[in-house]
Design an enzyme around this catalytic site. Structure first.
Site, PDB file in Angstrom:
ATOM      1  N   ARG A   1       0.859  -1.199   0.000  1.00 40.87           N
ATOM      2  CA  ARG A   1       0.000   0.000   0.000  1.00 40.87           C
ATOM      3  C   ARG A   1       0.885   1.236   0.000  1.00 40.87           C
ATOM      4  O   ARG A   1       0.600   2.236  -0.639  1.00 40.87           O
ATOM      5  CB  ARG A   1      -0.955   0.021   1.202  1.00 40.87           C
ATOM      6  CG  ARG A   1      -1.712   1.333   1.271  1.00 40.87           C
ATOM      7  CD  ARG A   1      -2.871   1.392   2.280  1.00 40.87           C
ATOM      8  NE  ARG A   1      -2.820   0.458   3.356  1.00 40.87           N
ATOM      9  CZ  ARG A   1      -2.036   0.596   4.442  1.00 40.87           C
ATOM     10  NH1 ARG A   1      -1.265   1.653   4.590  1.00 40.87           N
ATOM     11  NH2 ARG A   1      -2.041  -0.323   5.371  1.00 40.87           N
TER      12      ARG A   1
ATOM     13  N   TYR B   1     -16.964  17.699 -14.431  1.00 41.58           N
ATOM     14  CA  TYR B   1     -17.286  16.279 -14.456  1.00 41.58           C
ATOM     15  C   TYR B   1     -18.327  15.966 -13.375  1.00 41.58           C
ATOM     16  O   TYR B   1     -18.164  16.361 -12.203  1.00 41.58           O
ATOM     17  CB  TYR B   1     -16.003  15.478 -14.220  1.00 41.58           C
ATOM     18  CG  TYR B   1     -16.225  13.998 -14.204  1.00 41.58           C
ATOM     19  CD1 TYR B   1     -16.580  13.322 -15.362  1.00 41.58           C
ATOM     20  CD2 TYR B   1     -16.098  13.265 -13.032  1.00 41.58           C
ATOM     21  CE1 TYR B   1     -16.797  11.958 -15.354  1.00 41.58           C
ATOM     22  CE2 TYR B   1     -16.313  11.896 -13.012  1.00 41.58           C
ATOM     23  CZ  TYR B   1     -16.672  11.247 -14.171  1.00 41.58           C
ATOM     24  OH  TYR B   1     -16.895   9.910 -14.160  1.00 41.58           O
TER      25      TYR B   1
ATOM     26  N   ASP C   1      -7.998  19.919 -13.289  1.00 40.67           N
ATOM     27  CA  ASP C   1      -8.320  18.592 -13.816  1.00 40.67           C
ATOM     28  C   ASP C   1      -7.985  18.640 -15.305  1.00 40.67           C
ATOM     29  O   ASP C   1      -8.696  19.268 -16.087  1.00 40.67           O
ATOM     30  CB  ASP C   1      -9.812  18.295 -13.577  1.00 40.67           C
ATOM     31  CG  ASP C   1     -10.244  16.936 -14.142  1.00 40.67           C
ATOM     32  OD1 ASP C   1      -9.522  16.383 -14.992  1.00 40.67           O
ATOM     33  OD2 ASP C   1     -11.316  16.444 -13.729  1.00 40.67           O
TER      34      ASP C   1
ATOM     35  N   LYS D   1      -8.677   7.805 -18.981  1.00 41.23           N
ATOM     36  CA  LYS D   1      -9.078   8.350 -20.289  1.00 41.23           C
ATOM     37  C   LYS D   1      -7.884   8.368 -21.254  1.00 41.23           C
ATOM     38  O   LYS D   1      -7.426   7.321 -21.653  1.00 41.23           O
ATOM     39  CB  LYS D   1      -9.693   9.733 -20.072  1.00 41.23           C
ATOM     40  CG  LYS D   1     -10.663   9.809 -18.874  1.00 41.23           C
ATOM     41  CD  LYS D   1     -11.919   8.976 -19.044  1.00 41.23           C
ATOM     42  CE  LYS D   1     -12.731   8.823 -17.765  1.00 41.23           C
ATOM     43  NZ  LYS D   1     -13.110  10.049 -17.074  1.00 41.23           N
TER      44      LYS D   1
HETATM   45  C1  LIG Z   1     -13.635  10.398 -15.799  1.00 44.62           C
HETATM   46  C2  LIG Z   1     -13.311  11.728 -15.240  1.00 44.62           C
HETATM   47  C3  LIG Z   1     -13.063  11.899 -13.876  1.00 44.62           C
HETATM   48  C4  LIG Z   1     -13.169  10.758 -12.877  1.00 44.62           C
HETATM   49  O1  LIG Z   1     -12.200   9.807 -13.071  1.00 44.62           O
HETATM   50  P1  LIG Z   1     -12.393   8.224 -12.764  1.00 44.62           P
HETATM   51  O2  LIG Z   1     -11.117   7.643 -13.222  1.00 44.62           O
HETATM   52  O3  LIG Z   1     -13.580   7.780 -13.555  1.00 44.62           O
HETATM   53  O4  LIG Z   1     -12.637   8.106 -11.305  1.00 44.62           O
HETATM   54  C5  LIG Z   1     -12.720  13.160 -13.430  1.00 44.62           C
HETATM   55  N1  LIG Z   1     -12.652  14.207 -14.276  1.00 44.62           N
HETATM   56  C6  LIG Z   1     -12.901  14.081 -15.592  1.00 44.62           C
HETATM   57  C7  LIG Z   1     -12.811  15.284 -16.479  1.00 44.62           C
HETATM   58  C8  LIG Z   1     -13.247  12.847 -16.121  1.00 44.62           C
HETATM   59  O5  LIG Z   1     -13.518  12.737 -17.420  1.00 44.62           O
END
Ligand SMILES: *Cc1c(COP(=O)(O)O)cnc(C)c1O
Length: 381
Positions: free
Chosen positions: A46, A98, A170, A195
């Site tokens: 961890r 998001y 983000d 992504k």
């Molecule tokens: C998918 C996404 C998230 C969340 O991420 P996860 O890996 O699904 O927990 C946060 N911000 C954006 C812009 C996203 O597209």
């Protein structure tokens, strides 16, 4: 180092025990010590794992940062980040964000006493109006999801500095190839590496990257103390994905441009949201802070109804109807009923997110095939 070299080499090194050029998957929960407290820097998985260490270094390098901290998902990264704050602290966030981040902030962290303001940041001067003595963080997502609005990161960094608050970006939609917020004055970058970084729709992962040692130390502490860590197999997949990020992004951008132009020229389409149009209100800023305009876009039909959107979504043959984005294959989604279903309708409409809005993650298939697929789906309405 230029991006193409950086994504392939930075932060990674051959495995010291064998010379394996690719970082092995260290599928272990613990490490044998020579005696109590006498170990090789690894005690318990961890806390540290060699596959994760290399990934964290590679991700940090990809964002021109010093410290990378990895998590089991993007939301786990954001959740851990929010633990830097205390009840009464205030956070100013963009209002076009998001859906899962919005839910995490409103449904979980508001209950624990954090206070959030969701505001329009397309004009960064707006931020100052919501700053109080308790403001601790500015949360920016750009390009925004799903309306592809552009927020000026440098201008936000100036506002954050004035407020004495951290600027967190983000950067999921742009990816580290198209945009590097730390270079523009952000304190922390967050990615849902699920992504574009992973890029193959086969792994869920999140990370935080910073140049600030004090913040990094707090985040490493929280990563271990709260435990939302990724497994080594996932870290391996991310390391592999990162190596082709630049090549994939170049094709996402080319295909994105072709599809955006195609949609705009179609008589049944009312509006296309894509930041590469010279008449997009954020075009000048996007051109300045991004290396390309990406493959994310959304559009509205003249027949702006849920029923028409549903017909398009169920008629495409190459575009798969699915949540998520950033993979090699093209995806199509309906934010109002899918990714943004957790945002109340009145709030959604007030923020410009129409009932019939359709979002595309344009993949790296042949652009003509993609355009033909959308054409037949739109004309089936
Ligand atoms: C998918 C996404 C998230 C969340 O991420 P996860 O890996 O699904 O927990 C946060 N911000 C954006 C812009 C996203 O597209």
């Amino acid at each position: 180092m230029k991006p193409a070299t950086k994504f392939i080499h930075a932060g990674v090194y051959p495995d010291p025990s064998t010379g394996a050029i690719m970082t092995p998957i260290y599928q272990t929960s613990t490490y044998v010590q020579d005696g109590p407290g006498r170990h090789k820097g690894y005690e318990y998985a961890r806390t540290q794992n060699p596959t994760r260490t290399q990934l964290q270094n590679a991700l940090a390098a990809a964002e021109n940062g010093k410290y990378g901290i990895s998590f089991g998902s993007g939301l786990a990264a954001t959740d851990t980040l929010l633990k830097l704050f205390k009840p009464g602290d205030e956070i100013i966030s963009t209002n076009d964000l998001y859906g899962g981040t919005y839910r995490l902030m409103r449904r979980i962290w508001e209950e624990y006493g954090l206070r959030f303001h969701f505001i329009d940041m397309t004009d960064a001067a707006n931020i100052g109006r919501h700053v109080t003595a308790a403001t601790k963080m500015i949360w920016v997502e750009t390009p925004t999801n799903p309306l592809i609005r552009i927020i000026d990161i440098e201008a936000c960094a100036a506002e954050a500095k004035k407020a004495g608050a951290l600027l967190v970006v983000d950067n999921t939609f742009a990816s580290p190839f198209l945009q590097n917020p730390l270079d523009l004055g952000a304190d922390i970058v967050m990615h849902s590496a699920t992504k574009y970084i992973g890029g193959h729709s086969d792994v869920v992962h999140g990370c935080l990257i910073t140049n600030n040692k004090e913040i990094a130390d707090q985040l490493y502490f929280l990563q271990n103390a709260c435990g939302a860590v990724p497994g080594p197999q996932d870290c391996f997949l991310l390391l592999r994905g990162l190596k082709t990020l630049h090549v994939r992004m170049q094709r996402h951008c080319e295909n994105g441009e072709k599809i955006a132009q195609f949609l705009r020229s179609h008589p049944m389409v009312a509006k296309v949201h894509w930041c590469g149009f010279t008449d997009h209100p954020g075009y000048a800023v996007a051109k300045e802070q991004m290396k390309g305009f990406g493959g994310m876009m959304s559009f509205e039909l003249k027949n702006d109804t849920v029923a028409a959107a549903e017909k398009v979504l169920s008629s495409t043959k190459i575009f798969a109807c699915a949540e998520s984005l950033g993979g090699v294959e093209s995806l199509i989604g309906h934010p109002a009923s899918m990714t943004h279903a957790s945002i109340p309708r009145e709030e959604r409409i007030a923020n410009g997110l129409a009932d019939g809005l359709i979002r595309l993650s344009v993949g790296i298939e042949d652009a003509d095939d993609l355009a033909d697929d959308l054409k037949q789906a739109i004309e089936s309405v």
